[in-house]
Design an enzyme around this catalytic site. Structure first.
Site, PDB file in Angstrom:
ATOM      1  N   SER A 186     -11.664  17.439 -10.672  1.00 50.63           N
ATOM      2  CA  SER A 186     -11.469  18.817 -10.225  1.00 50.63           C
ATOM      3  C   SER A 186     -10.055  19.047  -9.702  1.00 50.63           C
ATOM      4  O   SER A 186      -9.392  18.124  -9.219  1.00 50.63           O
ATOM      5  CB  SER A 186     -12.456  19.163  -9.116  1.00 50.63           C
ATOM      6  OG  SER A 186     -13.758  18.844  -9.516  1.00 50.63           O
TER       7      SER A 186
HETATM    8  N1  SAH Z   1     -16.227  15.278  -8.289  1.00 51.37           N
HETATM    9  C1  SAH Z   1     -15.604  14.931  -9.515  1.00 51.37           C
HETATM   10  C2  SAH Z   1     -15.632  16.074 -10.519  1.00 51.37           C
HETATM   11  C3  SAH Z   1     -16.309  15.671 -11.766  1.00 51.37           C
HETATM   12  S1  SAH Z   1     -16.664  16.945 -12.916  1.00 51.37           S
HETATM   13  C4  SAH Z   1     -14.189  14.481  -9.242  1.00 51.37           C
HETATM   14  O1  SAH Z   1     -13.707  14.652  -8.150  1.00 51.37           O
HETATM   15  O2  SAH Z   1     -13.570  13.939 -10.152  1.00 51.37           O
HETATM   16  C5  SAH Z   1     -18.414  16.986 -12.898  1.00 51.37           C
HETATM   17  C6  SAH Z   1     -19.154  15.737 -13.251  1.00 51.37           C
HETATM   18  O3  SAH Z   1     -20.544  16.071 -13.194  1.00 51.37           O
HETATM   19  C7  SAH Z   1     -18.932  15.218 -14.657  1.00 51.37           C
HETATM   20  O4  SAH Z   1     -18.445  13.913 -14.579  1.00 51.37           O
HETATM   21  C8  SAH Z   1     -20.334  15.258 -15.299  1.00 51.37           C
HETATM   22  O5  SAH Z   1     -20.576  14.152 -16.145  1.00 51.37           O
HETATM   23  C9  SAH Z   1     -21.240  15.233 -14.091  1.00 51.37           C
HETATM   24  N2  SAH Z   1     -22.604  15.770 -14.256  1.00 51.37           N
HETATM   25  C10 SAH Z   1     -23.018  16.851 -14.947  1.00 51.37           C
HETATM   26  N3  SAH Z   1     -24.345  17.003 -14.818  1.00 51.37           N
HETATM   27  C11 SAH Z   1     -24.780  15.993 -14.014  1.00 51.37           C
HETATM   28  C12 SAH Z   1     -26.064  15.611 -13.511  1.00 51.37           C
HETATM   29  N4  SAH Z   1     -27.154  16.292 -13.787  1.00 51.37           N
HETATM   30  N5  SAH Z   1     -26.127  14.521 -12.736  1.00 51.37           N
HETATM   31  C13 SAH Z   1     -25.034  13.808 -12.431  1.00 51.37           C
HETATM   32  N6  SAH Z   1     -23.808  14.112 -12.895  1.00 51.37           N
HETATM   33  C14 SAH Z   1     -23.676  15.203 -13.672  1.00 51.37           C
END
Ligand code: SAH
Length: 667
Positions: free
Chosen positions: A62
């Site tokens: 993000s």
């Molecule tokens: N907090 C992270 C942002 C990642 S983007 C950071 O700081 O880098 C969102 C993430 O959510 C992605 O990696 C995606 O694979 C995950 N995601 C989507 N649906 C999900 C679910 N149901 N359970 C766990 N992870 C999920």
């Protein structure tokens, strides 16, 4: 390491705190966590950019601001137990772990979980527990939680997550029927069956995929990167408005080309940009416009983003002035193709021809505004003083002695100053310039043009000394010194040529487009020559930007690497370039000034991405290397568009057969 620490500090201050995240727990935690550890190695140089970045498994890390905003909204405090859904790179979990007692984080992609686990371990953050799975079901065994954060957007808040909130617990999550309609929602548990909801504003996140989220089949369709408060999707009608407003450009060799720019000719300074340093159309268009301004409108100065001493050799050629003792062949240092190319050659030949029958004072001069050729400028000052005031020459030689050991590798000087902690040569270079300026009247009697040349060199030495010292303090400071130098040099030339003198400037869009209306100024505190000209000259400065959709460009893959011709990626769907491309007009002039095409101007005002290619072009990491947010109609007064472009043709750097010795590009 030092640079990364500074970049991190700047990121927290400018991108996060200044946008309204004031929670000291959050800001301190973000100051402590090295974001570069959480991005793929190839993108580490962008780790502190104001943007989400792609990570492994097609996911994203993000935008730093959105991480800060969410953690602040969740009100995370020491002692808290926190759950994160969508650990991704592990960055947000790492930041939260610096505040909370214990962080639990779930990620769907097993390979991301593994990578995140390795990173957290390496950093010694041992209060984070990770697991692979569907986060929409929560982590019942570890709950209840004081805070839950979801980094992916779902259609509604999963009941399981609400159930696992402790009394008084806060949940923050993007919710919405489509990717474009997500709102960041905060839910606070106020009783066994009572929840309060706050709307924190529009956002864009990757989809939350799982039992209580979106079905997996939708993933591909909903995949764009998350970015806070982004523009609504591009509307087709902007392209239609551009088509209406666009004034098609005639052939580059047609006299009518330059005539389209007559409307700007009342200005004192016309600044012409370029969207790369290696596109032939940009050079030829600028030459055509400049010819017109010289022939019809009395412009007598051409000032370009090149080093003063190098441009001075071309100036001597076009104004038929004698060469000094130590004149080096110009433009032999990287990137040679930027000025040593066939388009510049033709323009220089034209200028020489134009000047031929004109009285000396009416001839058009050609100058460099940039500050990199330190050694040639030192030599230029010494040669001049030796001639007009040998005593002063001796003193200057001694003073510059401080800097000469570093002249061929000035970066080393900057590093030395940083480690030894004082600005060794500052006084020496400042006094050399001020002494010279004090004697201006006396010296000018010999030859005013030579005085301008020598004082510009002395100014270059002074400002380059400060520039190389600043390089190690941060990108913005050194950038600002460089552009301030360009502006000072332009003003010195204008002044030397008298109150009615008018100048055309050629420099990259990043220098001539008003920086205060782009991410450069708004986020990075960078200014530029375009902005300084607007501040000084008001409407008497006209800023004209250039853009392109595709084609080829002359560039390098790294600083100092050989020139290559690369294909330009088609412009991104969320860029100004794509809107221009969608207009269907192959090349045009777009007048962006207020009162000309107001309905279009209005629609273009909201910031969008714009492409900046310099000497280096890296199509592989294009979004992060080359695109930046701008408000086009505020950045420029007009925009010149070429849908397809070709690369410049470099001139050889070895001696050419049968070339006249006086020709400055001949060796
Ligand atoms: N907090 C992270 C942002 C990642 S983007 C950071 O700081 O880098 C969102 C993430 O959510 C992605 O990696 C995606 O694979 C995950 N995601 C989507 N649906 C999900 C679910 N149901 N359970 C766990 N992870 C999920």
């Amino acid at each position: 390491m030092l640079e990364l620490a500074q970049a991190r500090e700047r990121m927290v201050e400018r991108q996060v705190a200044r946008r309204g995240v004031r929670d000291d727990y959050v800001l301190d935690a973000m100051r402590g966590v090295p974001r570069e550890v959480f991005v793929p190695e190839s993108l580490q140089e962008f780790a502190y950019d104001d943007a989400p970045l792609p990570i492994e498994a097609g996911q994203t890390i993000s935008q730093p601001y959105i991480v800060g905003l969410m953690i602040q909204a969740a009100g995370i405090r020491p002692g808290d137990r926190v759950l994160e859904i969508g650990a991704g790179s592990g960055y947000a979990a790492a930041v939260m772990s610096r505040i909370a007692d214990k962080v639990f984080a779930i990620e769907r992609h097993g390979d991301l979980t593994e990578l995140a686990r390795g990173r957290l371990q390496k950093l010694g953050y041992d209060n984070v527990e990770l697991r692979t799975g569907d986060g929409t079901r929560g982590w019942a065994e570890a709950g209840p939680f004081d805070a839950i954060l979801a980094a992916a957007g779902g259609p509604a808040i999963p009941q399981a997550l609400k159930d696992q909130l402790d009394l008084g617990g806060r949940l923050v999550m993007p919710v919405g029927p489509t990717q474009d309609e997500q709102r960041l929602v905060k839910v606070t548990r106020t009783g066994a069956n009572h929840f309060e909801e706050d709307d924190l504003g529009g956002v864009r996140f990757v989809p939350l995929i799982g039992e209580q989220g979106w079905p997996d089949a939708d993933a591909a369709r909903r995949a764009p990167e998350p970015r806070a408060f982004e523009e609504p999707p591009v509307e087709a009608s902007i392209a239609a408005l551009i088509r209406e407003a666009a004034e098609p450009l005639p052939d580059l060799d047609d006299a009518a080309f330059g005539a389209l720019f007559d409307r700007f000719a009342d200005a004192r300074v016309v600044l012409l940009g370029e969207a790369s340093h290696g596109t032939s159309e940009f050079y030829r268009a600028r030459a055509a416009i400049t010819r017109r301004l010289i022939e019809q409108h009395g412009f007598t100065i051409v000032a370009v983003e090149a080093d003063w001493p190098d441009a001075a050799s071309l100036d001597r050629y076009v104004r038929r002035r004698p060469s000094p003792k130590h004149a080096e062949p110009p433009f032999r240092r990287f990137p040679t193709w930027m000025w040593r190319n066939t388009d510049v050659e033709s323009f220089i030949e034209w200028l020489r021809g134009w000047n031929e029958d004109r009285p000396v004072e009416a001839r058009v001069s050609f100058h460099g505004l940039d500050l990199y050729n330190l050694s040639a400028s030192i030599q230029g000052v010494l040669d001049y003083l030796d001639r007009v005031d040998p005593e002063a020459g001796k003193v200057a030689r001694e003073r510059y002695g401080c800097l000469t050991p570093w002249a061929s590798e000035p970066q080393a000087y900057g590093r030395m100053v940083l480690t030894s902690g004082y600005s060794r040569c500052e006084r020496a270079v400042v006094t050399t310039l001020t002494d010279m300026l004090e004697k201006q009247l006396e010296y000018e009697v010999h030859d005013g043009d030579s005085f301008l040349d020598a004082s510009a060199n002395a100014r270059l030495v002074k400002n380059a000394e400060a520039y190389y010292r600043a390089v190690y303090y941060g990108a913005a400071e050194s950038w600002n010194r460089r552009d301030t130098h360009m502006f000072e040099t332009l003003c010195a030339v204008l002044e030397a040529r008298g109150p009615d003198a008018k100048a055309v400037v050629w420099a990259h869009n990043s220098h001539i487009g008003d920086a205060s209306r782009t991410e450069m100024g708004l986020v990075r505190e960078e200014l530029n020559i375009g902005q300084l000209c607007r501040e000084r000259f008001g409407r008497d400065a006209v800023l004209i930007g250039f853009g392109a959709h595709g084609g080829e460009v002359a560039c390098a893959s790294d600083w100092g690497a050989p020139m290559e011709v690369k294909r330009i990626n088609p412009s991104r769907p969320d860029s100004y370039e794509r809107l221009a491309h969608d207009s269907g007009v192959g090349r045009f002039l777009l007048d962006l000034r207020e009162g000309v095409h107001d309905p279009l101007r209005q629609r273009l005002l909201d910031p969008k991405l714009e492409r900046f290619i310099g000497v280096i072009y890296r199509p592989e990491t294009e979004r992060w290397s080359h695109y930046s947010g701008c408000s086009l109609p505020q950045q420029f007064d007009a925009w010149v568009w070429f849908d397809q472009t070709t690369a410049v043709t470099p001139l050889p750097t070895a001696r050419r057969e049968g070339v006249d010795d006086t020709w400055p590009f001949g060796l």
